[in-house]
Design a protein around this motif. Structure first.
Motif, PDB file in Angstrom:
ATOM      1  N   TRP B 282       0.812  -1.221   0.000  1.00 35.74           N
ATOM      2  CA  TRP B 282       0.000   0.000   0.000  1.00 35.74           C
ATOM      3  C   TRP B 282       0.846   1.273   0.000  1.00 35.74           C
ATOM      4  O   TRP B 282       0.320   2.345  -0.266  1.00 35.74           O
ATOM      5  CB  TRP B 282      -0.992  -0.001   1.169  1.00 35.74           C
ATOM      6  CG  TRP B 282      -2.170  -0.828   0.766  1.00 35.74           C
ATOM      7  CD1 TRP B 282      -2.493  -2.083   1.178  1.00 35.74           C
ATOM      8  CD2 TRP B 282      -3.164  -0.473  -0.217  1.00 35.74           C
ATOM      9  NE1 TRP B 282      -3.604  -2.545   0.527  1.00 35.74           N
ATOM     10  CE2 TRP B 282      -4.039  -1.568  -0.343  1.00 35.74           C
ATOM     11  CE3 TRP B 282      -3.383   0.645  -1.014  1.00 35.74           C
ATOM     12  CZ2 TRP B 282      -5.120  -1.555  -1.214  1.00 35.74           C
ATOM     13  CZ3 TRP B 282      -4.452   0.659  -1.885  1.00 35.74           C
ATOM     14  CH2 TRP B 282      -5.318  -0.438  -1.971  1.00 35.74           C
ATOM     15  N   ARG B 283       2.126   1.164   0.271  1.00 32.26           N
ATOM     16  CA  ARG B 283       2.991   2.335   0.086  1.00 32.26           C
ATOM     17  C   ARG B 283       3.452   2.463  -1.364  1.00 32.26           C
ATOM     18  O   ARG B 283       3.983   3.481  -1.760  1.00 32.26           O
ATOM     19  CB  ARG B 283       4.225   2.236   1.002  1.00 32.26           C
ATOM     20  CG  ARG B 283       3.965   2.721   2.433  1.00 32.26           C
ATOM     21  CD  ARG B 283       5.257   2.954   3.178  1.00 32.26           C
ATOM     22  NE  ARG B 283       6.042   1.744   3.292  1.00 32.26           N
ATOM     23  CZ  ARG B 283       5.835   0.781   4.200  1.00 32.26           C
ATOM     24  NH1 ARG B 283       4.856   0.904   5.083  1.00 32.26           N
ATOM     25  NH2 ARG B 283       6.586  -0.295   4.232  1.00 32.26           N
ATOM     26  N   TRP B 285       1.338   1.201  -4.089  1.00 33.75           N
ATOM     27  CA  TRP B 285       0.196   1.130  -5.015  1.00 33.75           C
ATOM     28  C   TRP B 285      -0.609   2.431  -4.942  1.00 33.75           C
ATOM     29  O   TRP B 285      -0.983   2.865  -3.857  1.00 33.75           O
ATOM     30  CB  TRP B 285      -0.709  -0.058  -4.641  1.00 33.75           C
ATOM     31  CG  TRP B 285      -1.898  -0.174  -5.558  1.00 33.75           C
ATOM     32  CD1 TRP B 285      -3.101   0.454  -5.423  1.00 33.75           C
ATOM     33  CD2 TRP B 285      -1.999  -0.941  -6.756  1.00 33.75           C
ATOM     34  NE1 TRP B 285      -3.935   0.124  -6.467  1.00 33.75           N
ATOM     35  CE2 TRP B 285      -3.279  -0.731  -7.300  1.00 33.75           C
ATOM     36  CE3 TRP B 285      -1.108  -1.795  -7.426  1.00 33.75           C
ATOM     37  CZ2 TRP B 285      -3.708  -1.342  -8.484  1.00 33.75           C
ATOM     38  CZ3 TRP B 285      -1.543  -2.399  -8.596  1.00 33.75           C
ATOM     39  CH2 TRP B 285      -2.826  -2.180  -9.113  1.00 33.75           C
ATOM     40  N   SER B 290      -3.479   6.826  -1.778  1.00 37.95           N
ATOM     41  CA  SER B 290      -3.203   6.327  -0.424  1.00 37.95           C
ATOM     42  C   SER B 290      -2.728   7.463   0.480  1.00 37.95           C
ATOM     43  O   SER B 290      -3.183   7.588   1.621  1.00 37.95           O
ATOM     44  CB  SER B 290      -2.120   5.255  -0.444  1.00 37.95           C
ATOM     45  OG  SER B 290      -2.395   4.322  -1.434  1.00 37.95           O
ATOM     46  N   PHE B 316      -9.826   1.949   4.512  1.00 38.39           N
ATOM     47  CA  PHE B 316      -9.875   0.956   3.437  1.00 38.39           C
ATOM     48  C   PHE B 316     -11.276   0.850   2.833  1.00 38.39           C
ATOM     49  O   PHE B 316     -11.418   0.634   1.631  1.00 38.39           O
ATOM     50  CB  PHE B 316      -9.372  -0.403   3.922  1.00 38.39           C
ATOM     51  CG  PHE B 316      -7.870  -0.493   3.909  1.00 38.39           C
ATOM     52  CD1 PHE B 316      -7.188  -0.648   2.708  1.00 38.39           C
ATOM     53  CD2 PHE B 316      -7.134  -0.414   5.078  1.00 38.39           C
ATOM     54  CE1 PHE B 316      -5.802  -0.723   2.678  1.00 38.39           C
ATOM     55  CE2 PHE B 316      -5.746  -0.489   5.063  1.00 38.39           C
ATOM     56  CZ  PHE B 316      -5.078  -0.644   3.854  1.00 38.39           C
ATOM     57  N   SER B 319     -11.709   3.846   0.716  1.00 38.50           N
ATOM     58  CA  SER B 319     -10.880   3.668  -0.474  1.00 38.50           C
ATOM     59  C   SER B 319     -11.573   2.723  -1.466  1.00 38.50           C
ATOM     60  O   SER B 319     -11.595   2.975  -2.678  1.00 38.50           O
ATOM     61  CB  SER B 319      -9.518   3.108  -0.064  1.00 38.50           C
ATOM     62  OG  SER B 319      -8.804   2.711  -1.184  1.00 38.50           O
ATOM     63  N   ASN B 336      -8.515  -5.864   2.506  1.00 44.16           N
ATOM     64  CA  ASN B 336      -7.195  -5.237   2.638  1.00 44.16           C
ATOM     65  C   ASN B 336      -6.966  -4.712   4.051  1.00 44.16           C
ATOM     66  O   ASN B 336      -5.840  -4.748   4.556  1.00 44.16           O
ATOM     67  CB  ASN B 336      -7.022  -4.125   1.595  1.00 44.16           C
ATOM     68  CG  ASN B 336      -6.549  -4.677   0.270  1.00 44.16           C
ATOM     69  OD1 ASN B 336      -5.420  -5.101   0.124  1.00 44.16           O
ATOM     70  ND2 ASN B 336      -7.453  -4.737  -0.693  1.00 44.16           N
ATOM     71  N   PHE B 340      -3.988  -5.763   6.559  1.00 43.25           N
ATOM     72  CA  PHE B 340      -3.096  -4.703   7.034  1.00 43.25           C
ATOM     73  C   PHE B 340      -3.025  -4.630   8.561  1.00 43.25           C
ATOM     74  O   PHE B 340      -1.961  -4.350   9.137  1.00 43.25           O
ATOM     75  CB  PHE B 340      -3.595  -3.369   6.451  1.00 43.25           C
ATOM     76  CG  PHE B 340      -2.730  -2.184   6.772  1.00 43.25           C
ATOM     77  CD1 PHE B 340      -1.536  -1.969   6.098  1.00 43.25           C
ATOM     78  CD2 PHE B 340      -3.105  -1.279   7.760  1.00 43.25           C
ATOM     79  CE1 PHE B 340      -0.741  -0.875   6.391  1.00 43.25           C
ATOM     80  CE2 PHE B 340      -2.305  -0.176   8.059  1.00 43.25           C
ATOM     81  CZ  PHE B 340      -1.124   0.021   7.372  1.00 43.25           C
ATOM     82  N   THR B 378      -2.962 -10.379  -2.585  1.00 42.36           N
ATOM     83  CA  THR B 378      -3.468  -9.293  -3.429  1.00 42.36           C
ATOM     84  C   THR B 378      -4.361  -9.846  -4.531  1.00 42.36           C
ATOM     85  O   THR B 378      -5.445  -9.307  -4.789  1.00 42.36           O
ATOM     86  CB  THR B 378      -2.278  -8.528  -4.062  1.00 42.36           C
ATOM     87  OG1 THR B 378      -1.342  -8.245  -3.027  1.00 42.36           O
ATOM     88  CG2 THR B 378      -2.720  -7.241  -4.703  1.00 42.36           C
TER      89      THR B 378
END
Lengths: 297, 479
Positions: B282-283, B285, B290, B316, B319, B336, B340, B378
């Motif tokens: 997620w850092r 994508w 994000s 999330f 998002s 997700n 996480f 994923t």
């Protein structure tokens, strides 16, 4: 800035040059392209029969066999062509050459063709006289899909060994038909009756006193009709456009599921020979080279 | 106008030449030309929705100026809420109206009250989710006094509507992009060449990889009921490549195009499929979204451990919902969040910061296994993202976890699949090779002889033309 523009123009120039190289490679190696050039540059052809249609007819009708049996023939069909394209090709042939054929065979497959499709085959469009030129005509954009055909030739011996004879594309490769008969399949006569370009082709043939025979080409087992469709004349007024169904359970018994196909309802050279022998016997019965003798089997 | 269209191939050089010749004389002219070009770019799709962008621009520009003059905290808050109301109001109407209407009716029917409602025929304006968030970032930053509001309406309009990132991001912060519109851009040769290289790589990702994967993924997802487990897994993997190459390809073209005009846009993807855990994923994508959620939603929510759990779910889910009005996106978001949370709660969410094998050619076995694990999680979540609805997703998952998983996968066109496999292998190697750079082609072959390097670029461009899949819309246009 100037340097950047200069380099961009140089890159574009190299790209355009690559396009020309690609076009030359296609003209030398692609069956459809070669055929198209052939058909436009025939030396005073003396054909009694002209075959038009798409890849089903291009692979599946053995014009050499027809010629050996008294019907001098040429297979004009192109893979992926629409009925509109077939009309254009036939019109070109009739305009270009003095000797007109006595009969035209239009090979189609209602299970595979979109009869309503209005697009013109890119190769035909590209090689037509007086066409409009646009950015989309760059060979690498226009003939994108042919690149995969080229790659197939590189990796597959069967594709390399295919040959063009009298306009027919012959493959010796054998791909078994593993599909099953569908007992609910009927002949889709309405699709033929409602296809406008078929009537345009009939009119064109009638204008030149040419007999038009429309053939539903044999397909894999899953596409076959449970019962042979009794043939009919699509244009009764001009007595032209005889529709024959070769894709039914009984007529297709001649084909060997393991040996006569090259996949996706396309006949290989062996299957084409059987199909043409069957067609030949019907042509002989009808005596298609005599004017206005079309009748059902 | 699509980036991968002939129209854009004609539009871009015209704007480029006008920009660096006629408009190069003054900053105002440069900005004015960009606004005009951006409006043409957007109007190519549908001119009627231009009014939305213009309205949004006017509202946020005016509110920005009023915020500057207003010291009263209550009034400042009201102004901020007005901006949020207008921007999210448009988004809610165009994007979520039918979703809420349908679920409202379904909820009433569940409790026995029969209701009939016809869905409204609402067309979703392209890019609304992107430019809405971009303009919101301006108002919020002005409200927080992190940014001085602009008096230059043309520069602000150019910031909101800049065609290179108008319809699918990267979602830029006003603090980063707006100041670039205040300074006259001067042509920089290396920046422009780098931009062209990034456009080329973006086109390759989008046209060659994403569009070809799409053909197989669509076929598999659309006929999932008839297919075995291994084929469905293949479909999910291909969709994972499709969505990555589609969106990151678009971002590369957007960033590259901006560089041609002298702008630096933020990086949006950083090789996410080489991530060793979900936090790293997620850092890497859709970084611009994000970080937007982090800065404008997650941090303001603040709080203790229990609040962190709640906030993670909120982030999330929002998002997921941002992507579309469908329960599938919400479940994708929840999934997700579940991936996480263990990392967050155990304090391991920032353990992995640098790219994998930063100083080695190949990853260690442990790193490789971690990459595969993260990728598997994923891919599993993407099934929800791609499925038509929740029952469809569950059907696919139950088919995957059946004995038919061990049957050989079936694809309809073996030769095309063979070509795609080769292209994917090349793509993965190239991405791996360039994982330390901003994009995979950035510094590739720069030390080679010019003729070889040019040969490579030409070859890539020819592959884009000859081996591109059937043209598909960018997936993120629908968001």
């Amino acid at each position: 800035m100037i340097l950047f523009i200069k380099k961009t123009i140089l890159f574009l120039f190299l790209f355009i040059a690559s396009n020309f190289i690609y076009l030359i490679i296609l003209q030398k190696t692609d069956w459809n392209y070669k055929k198209r050039i052939d058909a436009l540059t025939l030396d005073a052809p003396d054909n009694d029969i002209i075959v038009i249609g798409n890849s089903l007819a291009m692979d599946g009708i053995d014009t050499e066999l027809l010629s050996q049996n008294g019907y001098q023939s040429y297979n004009l069909s192109l893979g992926g062509s629409s009925l509109r394209t077939n009309y254009i090709q036939l019109n070109e042939y009739l305009t270009l050459y003095e000797k007109k054929p006595k009969c035209v065979i239009l090979g189609l497959g209602s299970y595979l063709n979109d009869f309503e499709k209005e697009t013109i085959h890119p190769i035909v469009e590209y090689t037509q006289k007086d066409r409009e030129v646009s950015f989309r005509d760059l060979p690498m954009l226009k003939f994108r899909w042919l690149f995969k055909e080229l790659l197939k030739k590189l990796v597959s011996k069967a594709h390399r060994e295919a040959s063009l004879k009298y306009g027919q594309l012959r493959f010796k490769k054998q791909v078994p038909d593993n599909t099953a008969l569908d007992h609910n399949n009927d002949f889709p006569i309405d699709r033929y009756k409602s296809a406008p370009f078929i009537y345009d082709i009939i009119d064109l043939c009638s204008d030149y006193d040419i007999e038009l025979i429309i053939v539903e080409m044999p397909g894999l087992k899953k596409t076959r009709h449970k019962k042979r469709f009794n043939c009919m004349l699509l244009d009764e007024v001009n007595n032209n456009g005889l529709l024959l169904d070769y894709n039914n359970f009984s007529d297709c018994e001649i084909f060997d599921d393991q040996k006569d196909w090259i996949g996706d309802s396309h006949l290989n050279a062996y299957g084409a020979k059987k199909m043409t022998t069957r067609l030949l016997s019907d042509l002989q019965k009808m005596d298609v080279t005599a004017p206005q003798r079309l009748k059902c089997r | 106008m699509l980036f991968n269209s002939i129209d854009f191939a004609i539009f871009l050089p015209i704007v480029f030449i006008l920009y660096w010749s006629v408009a190069n004389k003054a900053l105002e002219l440069q900005n004015l030309l960009l606004v005009a070009a951006s409006f043409v770019f957007y109007a190519w799709w549908d001119w009627s929705f231009l009014s939305l962008i213009v309205f949004s621009t006017l509202v946020d520009y005016t509110i920005g100026l009023k915020l500057k003059l207003e010291d009263n905290q209550f009034r400042r808050k009201v102004l901020l809420l007005a901006s949020i109301f207008v921007n999210l109001g448009f988004l809610a109407f165009f994007k979520y109206c039918n979703f809420f209407l349908d679920n409202f009716v379904a909820a009433f029917s569940f409790f026995g009250a029969a209701m009939e409602a016809t869905s409204l025929k609402i067309i979703l304006p392209v890019g609304i989710s992107f430019y809405t968030f971009q303009t919101l970032s301006y108002t919020i930053d002005v409200y927080r006094k992190k940014l001085e509001p602009t008096n230059d309406f043309i520069a602000f309009s150019a910031f909101v509507s800049f065609f290179s990132q108008l319809v699918a991001g990267p979602i830029e912060r006003a603090t980063r992009l707006l100041p670039q519109f205040y300074q006259r851009r001067r042509f920089n040769y290396s920046q422009a060449v780098d931009g062209m290289r990034q456009i080329l790589w973006g086109l390759f990702k989008k046209v060659v990889i994403a569009d070809n994967c799409a053909e197989f993924a669509n076929q598999i997802f659309n006929n999932s009921a008839d297919l075995n487990g291994s084929t469905l897994v293949l479909g999910a993997v291909l969709f994972s490549f499709q969505i990555y190459c589609d969106f990151s390809g678009y971002s590369d073209i957007a960033i590259g195009t901006a560089r041609l005009f002298g702008f630096d846009l933020m990086k949006n993807f950083s090789f996410p499929y080489f991530s060793r855990d979900i936090a790293e994923f997620w850092r890497r994508w859709h970084i611009s979204l994000s970080t937007w959620f982090r800065d404008y939603l997650y941090i303001p929510l603040g709080g203790s451990i229990s609040m962190k759990i709640r906030n993670t779910f909120i982030i999330f889910i929002v998002s997921g919902f941002w992507h579309g009005a469908n329960w599938t996106f919400i479940v994708w978001g929840v999934l997700n969040a579940i991936y996480f949370l263990p990392l967050l709660l155990s304090g391991r969410n920032r353990n992995i910061i640098t790219i994998v094998a930063a100083h080695q050619r190949l990853p260690t076995l442990k790193e490789l296994l971690l990459i595969l694990k993260t990728f598997t999680f994923t891919v599993f979540a993407w099934i929800f993202f791609r499925a038509e609805n929740l029952p469809h997703a569950f059907d696919i998952i139950s088919a995957i976890f059946s004995y038919r998983l061990f049957e050989a996968p079936k694809v309809s066109n073996a030769f095309d699949f063979f070509i795609l496999t080769i292209l994917l292998i090349y793509f993965i190697i190239q991405e791996w090779n360039g994982r330390r750079w901003n994009y995979a082609l950035e510094k590739f072959g720069l030390k080679w002889h010019r003729s070889i390097r040019w040969g490579l670029y030409l070859l890539l461009f020819i592959i884009v033309c000859l081996l591109g899949g059937n043209k598909q819309d960018f997936i993120y246009f629908q968001f």
